[in-house]
Motif scaffolding. Structure first.
Motif, short mmCIF file in Angstrom:
data_model
loop_
_atom_site.label_atom_id
_atom_site.label_comp_id
_atom_site.label_asym_id
_atom_site.label_seq_id
_atom_site.Cartn_x
_atom_site.Cartn_y
_atom_site.Cartn_z
N ASP A 129 0.97 -1.10 0.06
CA ASP A 129 -0.12 0.40 0.51
C ASP A 129 1.07 1.35 -0.16
OD1 ASP A 129 -2.69 0.81 0.01
OD2 ASP A 129 -1.79 2.15 2.07
N THR A 130 2.18 1.08 0.11
CA THR A 130 2.84 2.48 0.27
C THR A 130 2.87 2.88 -0.72
OG1 THR A 130 3.80 1.57 3.01
CG2 THR A 130 5.32 3.12 1.69
N ALA A 131 3.68 1.43 -1.77
CA ALA A 131 4.05 1.88 -2.57
C ALA A 131 3.37 2.27 -3.45
CB ALA A 131 4.87 0.81 -3.08
N VAL A 132 1.99 2.09 -3.75
CA VAL A 132 0.27 2.15 -4.18
C VAL A 132 0.24 3.96 -4.25
CG1 VAL A 132 -1.81 2.11 -4.95
CG2 VAL A 132 -0.33 0.04 -4.69
N ALA A 133 0.36 4.93 -3.03
CA ALA A 133 0.90 5.87 -2.40
C ALA A 133 1.27 6.20 -2.90
CB ALA A 133 0.65 5.92 -0.18
N GLY A 139 1.39 11.19 -8.92
CA GLY A 139 0.58 11.21 -9.79
C GLY A 139 0.50 10.25 -11.19
N LEU A 140 0.86 9.43 -10.55
CA LEU A 140 1.75 8.32 -11.89
C LEU A 140 0.08 7.24 -11.96
CD1 LEU A 140 4.96 7.60 -10.65
CD2 LEU A 140 4.49 8.94 -12.80
N LEU A 141 -0.79 7.27 -10.79
CA LEU A 141 -1.75 6.45 -10.74
C LEU A 141 -3.18 7.51 -10.27
CD1 LEU A 141 -0.85 3.85 -8.50
CD2 LEU A 141 -1.16 4.10 -10.16
N ARG A 142 -4.27 7.55 -11.91
CA ARG A 142 -5.26 8.67 -11.65
C ARG A 142 -6.48 7.52 -11.38
NH1 ARG A 142 -3.07 12.68 -15.83
NH2 ARG A 142 -1.47 14.18 -14.32
N PRO A 143 -6.90 7.51 -9.79
CA PRO A 143 -8.08 7.03 -9.99
C PRO A 143 -9.62 7.37 -10.55
CG PRO A 143 -7.50 7.76 -7.47
CD PRO A 143 -6.42 7.89 -9.02
N ASP A 144 -11.10 6.88 -11.04
CA ASP A 144 -11.31 7.85 -11.25
C ASP A 144 -12.25 8.58 -10.42
OD1 ASP A 144 -13.33 5.93 -10.18
OD2 ASP A 144 -13.92 4.71 -11.97
N ALA A 145 -13.98 9.25 -10.75
CA ALA A 145 -13.85 9.79 -9.54
C ALA A 145 -14.59 8.53 -8.27
CB ALA A 145 -15.92 10.43 -10.40
N ASP A 146 -14.88 7.46 -8.68
CA ASP A 146 -15.14 6.73 -7.67
C ASP A 146 -13.93 6.46 -6.56
OD1 ASP A 146 -17.99 6.58 -7.88
OD2 ASP A 146 -17.68 5.47 -9.97
N GLY A 147 -12.69 6.50 -7.01
CA GLY A 147 -11.57 6.04 -6.27
C GLY A 147 -11.07 4.49 -6.54
N ARG A 155 -1.12 -0.91 -15.25
CA ARG A 155 0.06 -1.21 -16.73
C ARG A 155 0.98 -0.17 -15.81
NH1 ARG A 155 -4.30 -0.72 -20.88
NH2 ARG A 155 -4.80 -2.78 -21.86
N ALA A 156 0.70 1.03 -15.26
CA ALA A 156 1.57 1.67 -14.89
C ALA A 156 1.80 0.98 -13.34
CB ALA A 156 0.88 3.17 -15.08
N ALA A 157 1.07 1.22 -12.06
CA ALA A 157 1.10 0.03 -11.75
C ALA A 157 2.74 -1.07 -11.64
CB ALA A 157 0.32 -0.54 -11.17
N GLN A 169 12.84 4.44 -7.63
CA GLN A 169 11.60 4.98 -7.27
C GLN A 169 10.25 5.37 -7.86
OE1 GLN A 169 12.95 6.28 -3.44
NE2 GLN A 169 14.92 5.21 -3.44
N ALA A 170 9.02 6.10 -6.56
CA ALA A 170 8.03 6.93 -7.86
C ALA A 170 8.22 8.20 -8.52
CB ALA A 170 6.42 7.28 -6.83
N ARG A 171 9.28 8.75 -6.76
CA ARG A 171 10.11 10.59 -7.50
C ARG A 171 10.71 10.35 -8.51
NH1 ARG A 171 15.14 11.05 -5.18
NH2 ARG A 171 15.63 8.76 -3.68
#
Length: 226
Positions: A129-133, A139-147, A155-157, A169-171
């Motif tokens: 979960d930390t990596a996803v956060a 800004g590498l993941l962009r969930p929709d309005a429902d999260g 694919r990006a993850a 790393q993400a940065r």
């Protein structure tokens, strides 16, 4: 296929070129048109590619009456990746193979039905979960309005998970997000005045071309650096 002796090469060519001789093959070698390997004791050993090269030379002489200078130029072009154009034999630029990593316009038109929770995304990508956060924060993941996350976030993850194994790393990936946003802006600029089905088709085609350009530039840059 095992390498051939010069006598075996003549035998292999004799059905199409009954006048070919050992002396002829040696002459073509002396002119630099074919370069077989040599054993430690100096015997020639011809690979299948050498035989096909000789076949090309003999056809060019017999069918098109090309002088050796023209044949050498054509062989040099073939060595640079061009391909003979049928009976004309003149090398032409081949059509590049489609990049399997770049979706075509038809695939880009398809609606993505996948919608994953954050936990499902993490599990599917092999991330905690930390990596996803971190990916979300940069800004590498962009969930929709429902999260929820679609196929492109997955694919990006997964790509980010693979890069993480190399210490990325993400940065470090913020530049990729910036570049992607610029490419999105270009697609929107080119197709923004189009509406409806025509607009969607044009956006898909331009997106495909932008992705193909991006992939080619990255590969080309790596090749130039190597």
């Amino acid at each position: 296929m095992r390498p051939l002796t010069i006598g075996a090469v003549v035998t292999a060519l004799a059905e199409e070129f009954p006048d070919v001789t050992v002396s002829k093959v040696r002459f073509l070698e002396a002119e630099g048109l074919v370069t077989p390997e040599r054993t430690g004791s100096g015997y020639r050993r011809y690979a299948p590619a050498d035989v096909e090269r000789l076949r090309y030379v003999l056809r060019a002489q017999r069918d098109l009456f090309w002088p050796l200078r023209v044949i050498k130029d054509s062989l040099a072009a073939i060595d640079r990746g061009l391909v003979p154009a049928g009976a004309e034999l003149r090398p032409v630029v081949p059509e590049p193979a489609p990049d399997p990593e770049v979706p075509d316009a038809a695939a880009l038109l398809e609606e993505a039905a996948l919608r994953l929770t954050r936990a499902e995304l993490a599990t599917a990508a092999g991330l905690d979960d930390t990596a996803v956060a971190d990916l979300l924060d940069h800004g590498l993941l962009r969930p929709d309005a429902d999260g929820l996350h679609g196929a492109d976030d997955l694919r990006a993850a997964r790509a980010a998970a693979g890069l993480a194994r190399y210490g990325v790393q993400a940065r470090h990936l913020r530049g990729a997000r910036t570049a992607a946003d610029r490419e999105v802006g270009l697609v929107e600029q080119v197709t923004g005045t189009l509406r409806g089905a025509d607009g969607r088709r044009a956006a898909a085609e331009v997106t495909h071309l932008v992705l193909a350009l991006h992939a080619a530039l990255v590969r080309g840059g790596l090749a130039a650096g190597g």
